[in-house]
Enzyme design. Sequence first.
Site: not given
Ligand code: NAI
Ligand code: OAA
Length: 252
Positions: A175, A119, A203
Site C-alpha cells: 500500500n 509504514a 522500505h
Molecule cells: N498504508 C500503509 O502504509 C499500510 C497499510 N496496511 C494495510 O492496512 C490494512 C490492515 O492491516 P492489518 O491490521 O495488519 O490487517 P489484519 O489482517 O490483521 O486485519 C484486517 C482485518 O480487517 C478485516 N477485513 C478484511 N476485509 C474486510 C472487509 N471487506 N470488510 C470488513 N472487514 C474486513 C479482517 O477480517 C481482519 O480482521 C491492510 O489492508 C494492510 O495492507 C498495513 C500496513 C501499512
Molecule cells: O507495513 C508495511 O511495511 C507495508 C505494508 O504492509 C503495506 O504498505 O501494505
Amino acid sequence: MIRVGLLGCGNVAEVIAKDNIGFEISALYDMDIRHAKHLSELTGAPAFENFEEFLSSDFDIVVEAASVSAVLTHAESVLTSGKDMIILSVGAFADPEFSANIKETANKFKRTVRIPSGAIMGLDNLKIGQISDMKRLLLRTTKNPRSLGIETDEKILLFSGRADECIKKYPKNINVAVALEIASGHEVDVELWADPEADRNTHEIFAEGEFGEFYLRIKNNPCPDNPATSYLAALSVITLLKNLEEPIKIGT
Ligand SMILES: NC(=O)C1=CN([C@@H]2O[C@H](COP(=O)(O)OP(=O)(O)OC[C@H]3O[C@@H](n4cnc5c(N)ncnc54)[C@H](O)[C@@H]3O)[C@@H](O)[C@H]2O)C=CC1
Ligand SMILES: O=C([O-])CC(=O)C(=O)O
C-alpha cells in the site's frame, strides 16, 4: 473528543484501540464478527454484524484498517452517510475510476478522506512532486517471505514494475507504493524483495528531481500479530487522529 468507528478489527486496529490518545473508539465492524467482538471486550464499544447499522451509529470518523477490497466496497457509502474517513489500505486508489469517484463524492458531500503516511516516512515533502519535476521515484521493499505468503531459502526479487500492478498482486503488502504515488503525483517504480534473513519490513525510497536527490531507508518493527504489517502504520494512524483537530498543522 473525536469518536472513531473502526472498519477492520485486526492487528492495526487492536494497536489503535489500545493506544487511544485524544479519541475514543465508539463502534466496531469486521467481516469476521469474532474480531470485532474481541475489540469490543477491550474498548466497551459495540460490535456490529451489519455494516449499515455500524455506519448509522453515533461516531464522527471511520478509520479503515481492513483491506483494499473493504475500501472499494465501503468508502463511498461512508462519505454519503456524512462521515469522514481515514484510509490505510490506500492501494484502492490505484483504481483510477474508484479514485475519481471518491474525490467527486467527498466534494459533493463536503467530507474529507485522509491517507496516513502508514509504514513510511518522507511522504510530506515528496508532495513537492505535484508542482515540480521528478525524474526518478523508486520504492524498494524487502520483507520476510512469510509475510508475502511464499517460501524461499534465498533472497529473491518477487516483483519489479509499476506500483499499480504490484498492489494488484500484493494488496496486503505494498500500500505504501500507492501512498507515494498519490503524495508525489508521479508514477512509482517498485521492487519487492523476499528475504528469509529479514526480521523487519524495510522500505527504501529513491527520488531525484528538480529539488535534488533523496534517499530514505526505514527498517520497521513488525506489528505483534501480523509480521507483514509494520508497527509504524498503526502509530501513524494514532498520531493522525491525535492531531486531527489541532489548529496548527505541521508538514507540507
Ligand atoms: N498504508 C500503509 O502504509 C499500510 C497499510 N496496511 C494495510 O492496512 C490494512 C490492515 O492491516 P492489518 O491490521 O495488519 O490487517 P489484519 O489482517 O490483521 O486485519 C484486517 C482485518 O480487517 C478485516 N477485513 C478484511 N476485509 C474486510 C472487509 N471487506 N470488510 C470488513 N472487514 C474486513 C479482517 O477480517 C481482519 O480482521 C491492510 O489492508 C494492510 O495492507 C498495513 C500496513 C501499512
Ligand atoms: O507495513 C508495511 O511495511 C507495508 C505494508 O504492509 C503495506 O504498505 O501494505
